[in-house]
Design an enzyme around this catalytic site. Sequence first.
Site, mmCIF file in Angstrom:
data_model
loop_
_atom_site.group_PDB
_atom_site.id
_atom_site.type_symbol
_atom_site.label_atom_id
_atom_site.label_comp_id
_atom_site.label_asym_id
_atom_site.label_seq_id
_atom_site.Cartn_x
_atom_site.Cartn_y
_atom_site.Cartn_z
ATOM 1 N N TYR A 122 0.816 -1.223 0.000
ATOM 2 C CA TYR A 122 0.000 0.000 0.000
ATOM 3 C C TYR A 122 0.846 1.268 0.000
ATOM 4 C CZ TYR A 122 -4.809 -1.689 0.258
ATOM 5 O OH TYR A 122 -6.038 -2.233 -0.030
ATOM 6 N N LYS A 171 5.480 -14.640 5.758
ATOM 7 C CA LYS A 171 6.284 -15.519 4.909
ATOM 8 C C LYS A 171 7.751 -15.326 5.314
ATOM 9 C CE LYS A 171 6.634 -18.283 1.283
ATOM 10 N NZ LYS A 171 6.139 -19.659 1.295
ATOM 11 N N ASP A 230 1.450 -19.317 3.231
ATOM 12 C CA ASP A 230 0.867 -20.337 2.351
ATOM 13 C C ASP A 230 0.174 -21.410 3.178
ATOM 14 O OD1 ASP A 230 3.437 -20.835 3.182
ATOM 15 O OD2 ASP A 230 4.171 -21.631 1.288
ATOM 16 N N ASP A 246 -4.881 -9.097 2.208
ATOM 17 C CA ASP A 246 -5.772 -8.857 1.063
ATOM 18 C C ASP A 246 -6.228 -10.196 0.495
ATOM 19 O OD1 ASP A 246 -7.143 -7.415 -0.836
ATOM 20 O OD2 ASP A 246 -5.404 -7.006 -2.091
HETATM 21 O O1 LIG Z 1 -8.672 -0.291 -3.888
HETATM 22 C C1 LIG Z 1 -8.575 -1.293 -4.598
HETATM 23 O O2 LIG Z 1 -8.665 -1.266 -5.812
HETATM 24 C C2 LIG Z 1 -8.363 -2.627 -4.002
HETATM 25 C C3 LIG Z 1 -8.624 -2.694 -2.542
HETATM 26 C C4 LIG Z 1 -8.745 -4.085 -2.083
HETATM 27 O O3 LIG Z 1 -8.523 -5.042 -2.785
HETATM 28 C C5 LIG Z 1 -9.147 -4.323 -0.723
HETATM 29 O O4 LIG Z 1 -9.416 -3.393 0.031
HETATM 30 O O5 LIG Z 1 -9.218 -5.501 -0.345
HETATM 31 MG MG LIG Z 2 -8.932 -6.941 -1.773
#
Ligand SMILES: O=C(O)CCC(=O)C(=O)O
Ligand SMILES: [Mg+2]
Length: 478
Positions: free
Chosen positions: A163, A240, A341, A365
Amino acid sequence: MTVSYEKITPPTTGSTITFSDGKPLVPDDPIIPFIRGDGTGVDIWPATAKVIDAAIAAAYGGQRKIHWFKVYAGDEACEIYGTYQYLPQDTLTAIKEYGIAIKGPLTTPIGGGIRSLNVALRQIFDLYACVRPCRYYAGTPSPHKTPEKLDVIVYRENTEDIYLGIEWKQGTEIADKLINYLNTELIPATPEHGKKQIPLDAGIGIKPISKTGSQRLVRRAIERALTLPKPKNQVTLVHKGNIMKYTEGAFRDWGYELAKSEFRDVCVTEMESWILSNKEKNPDLSIEDNARMVEPGYDALTDEKKAKICQEVTSVLDAIWETHGNGQWKDKIMVNDRIADSIFQQIQTRPDEYSILATMNLNGDYLSDAAAAIVGGLGMGPGANIGDTCAIFEATHGTAPKHAGLDRINPGSVILSGVMMLEYMGWQEAADLIKKGIAAAVANRQVTYDLARLMEPPVNPPLKCSEFADAIISHFGD
Ligand SMILES: O=C(O)CCC(=O)C(=O)O
Ligand SMILES: [Mg+2]
Ligand SMILES: NC(=O)C1=CN([C@@H]2O[C@H](COP(=O)(O)OP(=O)(O)OC[C@H]3O[C@@H](n4cnc5c(N)ncnc54)[C@H](OP(=O)(O)O)[C@@H]3O)[C@@H](O)[C@H]2O)C=CC1
């Protein structure tokens, strides 16, 4: 100081939420900004607002009420504020002023153009904990045989790792310079890298994982675990670290360090629990035999490594035998770690062994979508982005553009994000009504297309998005 806006006007009635020690102080008539969202936001938001308002009215009569403040982001913002005005200052000012906001999904074009607006909002307000509960509602169809066994909350670091978005495109002057510098200066100066070289045609991304960012996330996760009953009072650090020792491995180490310092009285690590339990079962056990039991392959290790493990066993017993020994550790928060994993298969094969999964950004994510799929898909995946002076609630899923404007998408994730918002505000009675309404609607097979097609037998026709909201509300009085 009076707050001024260019193109929006706050509601004329309602009060402002403030924060103290990271917690919101919520009046009975809070003003809450909302962003409708792109794509299916047009369907989901009206359904969500209707359910939240109905639950508050049913729970509190007229005593409590949210005063919604419409603010703009994404495509809708460009219509009002002009081309490329995806995230106007008005919207940021309103969220800062009122502290709690809720949003629908916003589009992020793939491969260039604007950077994610969703990510921008998290970073601007330093919403460092992305909290995504994945729990099962009875009757929800799932590709798994026992989805009810999964009840986890992903605590995902929300500001760094990918991010931070520090990348250079392959073939650009900076990427070339950087590769050259790394290959000729930095890598040779670090013996552990040997003769490694970065391919000359590589794009470069930097993955910063800080101690501060990791520990504030793990702190939130442990604080949450403290509110959960046994055996869900545990935190698993996902990483990981076997491959990336100084980023992923450091996240794990900093997590343990925090648990053992700030939460010493109430936490036990998995390794500590083994050491204590070995001694409880055999009080005469030698330090070396205890080390042998906690470290598989101990006898094949070098003397130096054996000494290190024996030293760890000794220091655990010296430090916490009095406070955690003789089974006392069984009442503490368990902190363990799993390799990323492995956790993907563990949540499928041993779902009931996990509770809070504390992750870095990218791992979280992936994991939050995967866990949502087990309990019913992205239509049932809520989320919250929490900081110390602001919180924005939003679903795990995106804009699902092919379903936009058709009144067919499942609003469940944003409605459940609303439930999280109500709980965060301390309006538990309204939150409970919505959870009850969703559970009853699903159990009665009153569902949108995504769940309808997986049910046995399939539900035909499925409910529309708006009808699902009405079905939830109709069960408040059950
Ligand atoms: O902002 C985005 O395009 C992706 C955000 C995302 O995948 C999430 O917040 O899980
Ligand atoms: Mg996402
Ligand atoms: N926080 C945010 O605002 C987020 C925004 N995005 C952005 O959203 C855009 C679209 O992303 P995309 O990759 O298509 O991912 P999406 O999550 O938007 O959609 C992918 C698929 O997931 C299913 N799905 C999504 N939402 C729901 C729902 N509410 N109910 C039922 N099923 C649902 C649908 O599957 P099916 O068609 O098979 O039924 C949909 O086609 C991108 O610009 C992305 O960057 C992505 C993630 C988070």
